[in-house]
Design a protein around this motif. Structure first.
Motif, PDB file in Angstrom:
ATOM      1  N   THR A 303       0.761  -1.184  -0.267  1.00 23.21           N
ATOM      2  CA  THR A 303       0.029  -0.056  -0.020  1.00 23.21           C
ATOM      3  C   THR A 303       1.029   1.588  -0.062  1.00 23.21           C
ATOM      4  N   ARG A 304       1.925   0.949   0.362  1.00 26.29           N
ATOM      5  CA  ARG A 304       2.976   2.308   0.593  1.00 26.29           C
ATOM      6  C   ARG A 304       2.446   3.565  -1.857  1.00 26.29           C
ATOM      7  N   GLU A 305       2.280   4.512  -1.260  1.00 27.69           N
ATOM      8  CA  GLU A 305       2.251   5.151  -2.451  1.00 27.69           C
ATOM      9  C   GLU A 305       3.149   5.013  -3.699  1.00 27.69           C
ATOM     10  N   PRO A 306       4.273   5.353  -3.403  1.00 25.34           N
ATOM     11  CA  PRO A 306       5.094   4.443  -5.588  1.00 25.34           C
ATOM     12  C   PRO A 306       4.485   3.576  -6.005  1.00 25.34           C
ATOM     13  N   VAL A 307       4.331   2.474  -4.578  1.00 22.87           N
ATOM     14  CA  VAL A 307       3.886   0.991  -5.256  1.00 22.87           C
ATOM     15  C   VAL A 307       2.627   0.981  -5.493  1.00 22.87           C
ATOM     16  N   VAL A 308       1.518   1.466  -5.589  1.00 18.27           N
ATOM     17  CA  VAL A 308      -0.033   1.624  -6.257  1.00 18.27           C
ATOM     18  C   VAL A 308       0.130   2.427  -6.521  1.00 18.27           C
ATOM     19  N   LYS A 309       0.695   3.733  -7.361  1.00 17.31           N
ATOM     20  CA  LYS A 309       0.507   4.310  -8.561  1.00 17.31           C
ATOM     21  C   LYS A 309       1.290   3.730  -9.640  1.00 17.31           C
ATOM     22  N   PHE A 310       2.545   3.291  -9.447  1.00 15.41           N
ATOM     23  CA  PHE A 310       3.165   1.713 -10.646  1.00 15.41           C
ATOM     24  C   PHE A 310       2.117   1.434 -10.784  1.00 15.41           C
ATOM     25  N   MET A 311       1.755   0.680 -10.059  1.00 11.73           N
ATOM     26  CA  MET A 311       0.346  -0.713 -10.336  1.00 11.73           C
ATOM     27  C   MET A 311      -0.903  -0.387 -11.054  1.00 11.73           C
ATOM     28  N   GLU A 312      -1.143   1.054 -10.908  1.00 12.07           N
ATOM     29  CA  GLU A 312      -2.315   1.503 -11.557  1.00 12.07           C
ATOM     30  C   GLU A 312      -1.169   1.594 -13.467  1.00 12.07           C
ATOM     31  N   GLU A 313      -0.124   2.049 -12.835  1.00 15.53           N
ATOM     32  CA  GLU A 313       0.327   2.991 -14.924  1.00 15.53           C
ATOM     33  C   GLU A 313       0.305   1.308 -15.786  1.00 15.53           C
ATOM     34  N   PHE A 314       1.414   0.466 -14.818  1.00  8.97           N
ATOM     35  CA  PHE A 314       1.140  -0.972 -15.267  1.00  8.97           C
ATOM     36  C   PHE A 314      -0.208  -1.940 -15.731  1.00  8.97           C
ATOM     37  N   GLN A 315      -0.710  -2.042 -14.814  1.00  9.87           N
ATOM     38  CA  GLN A 315      -1.995  -1.892 -15.342  1.00  9.87           C
ATOM     39  C   GLN A 315      -3.154  -1.915 -16.128  1.00  9.87           C
ATOM     40  N   PRO A 319      -3.446  -5.233 -18.188  1.00 16.49           N
ATOM     41  CA  PRO A 319      -4.276  -6.090 -17.534  1.00 16.49           C
ATOM     42  C   PRO A 319      -4.238  -7.067 -16.857  1.00 16.49           C
ATOM     43  N   GLY A 320      -3.949  -7.202 -15.290  1.00 15.56           N
ATOM     44  CA  GLY A 320      -4.491  -8.569 -15.130  1.00 15.56           C
ATOM     45  C   GLY A 320      -3.462  -9.041 -14.859  1.00 15.56           C
ATOM     46  N   GLU A 321      -2.320  -8.408 -15.089  1.00 15.94           N
ATOM     47  CA  GLU A 321      -1.232  -9.099 -15.061  1.00 15.94           C
ATOM     48  C   GLU A 321      -0.643  -8.535 -13.014  1.00 15.94           C
ATOM     49  N   ILE A 322       0.524  -9.008 -12.684  1.00 14.47           N
ATOM     50  CA  ILE A 322       1.521  -8.394 -12.501  1.00 14.47           C
ATOM     51  C   ILE A 322       3.030  -8.074 -12.477  1.00 14.47           C
ATOM     52  N   PRO A 323       3.273  -6.507 -12.361  1.00 15.79           N
ATOM     53  CA  PRO A 323       5.001  -6.806 -12.277  1.00 15.79           C
ATOM     54  C   PRO A 323       5.977  -7.934 -12.335  1.00 15.79           C
ATOM     55  N   SER A 324       7.180  -7.840 -12.533  1.00 12.86           N
ATOM     56  CA  SER A 324       7.731  -9.197 -12.292  1.00 12.86           C
ATOM     57  C   SER A 324       8.883  -8.169 -11.276  1.00 12.86           C
ATOM     58  N   GLU A 325       9.718  -8.437 -10.325  1.00 13.38           N
ATOM     59  CA  GLU A 325      10.742  -7.816 -10.047  1.00 13.38           C
ATOM     60  C   GLU A 325      11.618  -6.826 -10.707  1.00 13.38           C
ATOM     61  N   PRO A 326      12.429  -7.935 -11.810  1.00 13.35           N
ATOM     62  CA  PRO A 326      13.063  -6.901 -12.916  1.00 13.35           C
ATOM     63  C   PRO A 326      12.605  -6.014 -13.913  1.00 13.35           C
ATOM     64  N   CYS A 327      10.859  -6.095 -14.053  1.00 14.10           N
ATOM     65  CA  CYS A 327       9.962  -5.096 -14.248  1.00 14.10           C
ATOM     66  C   CYS A 327      10.450  -4.087 -13.087  1.00 14.10           C
ATOM     67  N   ALA A 328      10.216  -3.289 -11.821  1.00 18.20           N
ATOM     68  CA  ALA A 328       9.436  -3.268 -11.088  1.00 18.20           C
ATOM     69  C   ALA A 328      11.139  -2.744 -11.014  1.00 18.20           C
ATOM     70  N   PHE A 329      12.430  -3.149 -10.708  1.00 21.51           N
ATOM     71  CA  PHE A 329      13.368  -2.658 -10.842  1.00 21.51           C
ATOM     72  C   PHE A 329      13.812  -1.571 -12.237  1.00 21.51           C
ATOM     73  N   SER A 330      13.386  -1.986 -12.949  1.00 25.16           N
ATOM     74  CA  SER A 330      13.644  -0.972 -14.411  1.00 25.16           C
ATOM     75  C   SER A 330      12.828  -0.122 -14.290  1.00 25.16           C
ATOM     76  N   TYR A 331      12.128   0.252 -13.573  1.00 27.98           N
ATOM     77  CA  TYR A 331      11.780   1.072 -13.388  1.00 27.98           C
ATOM     78  C   TYR A 331      12.236   2.114 -12.040  1.00 27.98           C
ATOM     79  N   ASP A 332      12.800   1.666 -11.209  1.00 28.41           N
ATOM     80  CA  ASP A 332      13.729   2.092  -9.967  1.00 28.41           C
ATOM     81  C   ASP A 332      14.380   2.519 -10.773  1.00 28.41           C
ATOM     82  N   ILE A 333      15.426   2.136 -11.498  1.00 28.50           N
ATOM     83  CA  ILE A 333      16.926   2.109 -11.864  1.00 28.50           C
ATOM     84  C   ILE A 333      16.344   4.141 -13.064  1.00 28.50           C
TER      85      ILE A 333
END
Length: 418
Positions: A303-315, A319-333
């Motif tokens: 429920t952290r704000e950066p994660v909620v925002k990212f999940m909205e953009e990703f889905q 839609p219906g998928e979850i991002p992998s860690e490499p997806c999330a961490f490429s975003y972070d980089i």
């Protein structure tokens, strides 16, 4: 493993020597260590960030998600004015999940003077093959998923990674099996590559510390084998209480699906974030995954704000998928690069700036990332250690979060970390 790693590094070093890179600052160049200004490494009003990842072949899903994560971060930054007024552009090259191709991709990025920095490669073997080439060019490369402990033990100045190293991840898997589940006998299945070998070595050390009996260790060649019946039959005969599996979603899905067909439906499996892809469910089938636990350092259900925002953009895109860690961490980089540049980093010293190795710089701390609210890296380039969370697969075929707190008591972490 050491012979294999040495040969890969030799190939990459040869490529680096035979072909000059666009940025001629070497790893020992004075400008890289002094914090002096350099060329922007961009074209006009554009800040170009490269990403090397598999975009074809059996690992294409892996690479496509890495690329998507980087693109989502770029879109978000550009919508807010870019980085110091420059629009961010992601330049993706296909490394085919192959170390030789990764070295060629690295050379291609180095030959392009407009590339400011790189998000480097999904697999540890690929990152290690490319690293000497980036190092010779003085081009910052930051890995979103190369967790093999050896990645940051080579002394590369321009390599950073944004994933917890495996000798801090594997203890979570084994600790969970021993302390949370109360197992006494386990088996280990691992990929025959740097990532798998490293996880095996750490797991054996931790199992010994906890008094766990390892009754079987079985390996496979990723991208080659598809029939795992012989491997599974050996493990079944050993009668473990549970199995630690160090595999990606492709082979992991096939192994778990075939285990179910062999009558191992009650076996408990514990794996890592490399399994958290929808393709795993497609390959294995939902029923085969009901006793699978997966440790993750990025929880898409946070429920952290950066994660909620990212999940909205990703889905909105998937839609219906979850991002992998490499997806999330490429975003972070991409976000890390942007924050470092805005704090004063240049193309020549970006990696050193992130590691807080530039003389007289203010301490760099990245904020509001998917990995955490405040993130730092040590002098080797390893990200600050943190705990894991646990995901499972629901009977409806969806990844779901749990409230399990992994118990690592009895583990001497300093004794297993390089």
């Amino acid at each position: 493993m050491q012979k294999k790693l040495a040969s890969i590094l030799a190939i990459a070093l040869t490529l680096a020597c035979l072909t000059g890179c666009g940025n001629t600052t070497s790893s020992s160049g004075s400008s890289a260590n002094s914090g002096s200004s350099s060329s922007s490494g961009s074209s006009g009003d554009t800040l170009k960030i490269g990403i090397g990842c598999p975009l074809t072949g059996t690992s294409a899903s892996y690479g496509e998600l890495m690329k998507l994560g980087a693109e989502l971060a770029a879109e978000e930054l550009n919508a807010n004015g870019g980085v110091n007024g420059q629009m961010v552009e992601i330049v993706a090259y296909d490394d085919k999940n192959d170390p030789k191709e990764a070295a060629l991709v690295a050379q291609r990025f180095c030959d392009n003077e407009d590339i400011f920095a790189v998000i480097s490669h999904g697999g540890s073997t690929q990152t290690l093959a490319a690293a000497p080439i980036y190092e010779a060019a003085g081009l910052t490369n930051m890995a979103p998923s190369s967790s093999a402990s050896s990645v940051t033990e080579q002394g590369y100045q321009y390599l950073v990674r944004h994933v917890i190293r495996e000798d801090r991840q594997a203890p979570q898997v084994i600790g969970f099996m021993a302390n949370n589940l109360g197992f006494e006998k386990i088996a280990i299945v691992y990929a025959n590559n740097d990532h798998g070998q490293g996880n095996l070595e750490t797991s054996l050390e931790v199992a010994e510390q906890l008094g766990l009996e390892v009754v079987a260790t079985e390996t496979y060649n990723p991208g080659v084998e598809k029939d795992f019946s012989a491997l599974l039959t050996k493990i079944k005969k050993a009668e473990p209480d549970g199995i630690a599996i160090y595999a990606d979603y492709t082979e992991g899905g096939m192994i778990l699906g075939q285990a179910y067909q062999l009558g191992m439906e009650d076996m408990v499996w514990v794996g890592q974030s490399s399994l958290t892809y929808n393709r795993l469910i497609e390959l294995a089938g939902v029923d085969a995954l009901q006793n699978l636990y997966m440790t993750v350092t990025f929880n898409p259900y946070s429920t952290r704000e950066p994660v909620v925002k990212f999940m909205e953009e990703f889905q909105a895109v998937r839609p219906g998928e979850i991002p992998s860690e490499p997806c999330a961490f490429s975003y972070d980089i991409v976000k890390v690069y942007a924050q470092a540049i805005e704090a004063g980093a240049t193309k020549d010293n970006l990696a050193l700036f992130i590691k807080n190795l530039v003389p007289d710089q203010e301490t760099f701390v990245a904020h509001d990332l998917l990995l955490g609210d405040e993130v730092q890296w040590d002098s080797k380039g390893d990200v600050t250690p943190r705990g894991v969370e646990m995901l499972k697969v629901s009977p409806e075929g969806e990844f779901v979060s749990t409230d399990i707190a992994v118990d690592v008591s009895g583990i001497d972490m300093e004794g297993v970390v390089g």
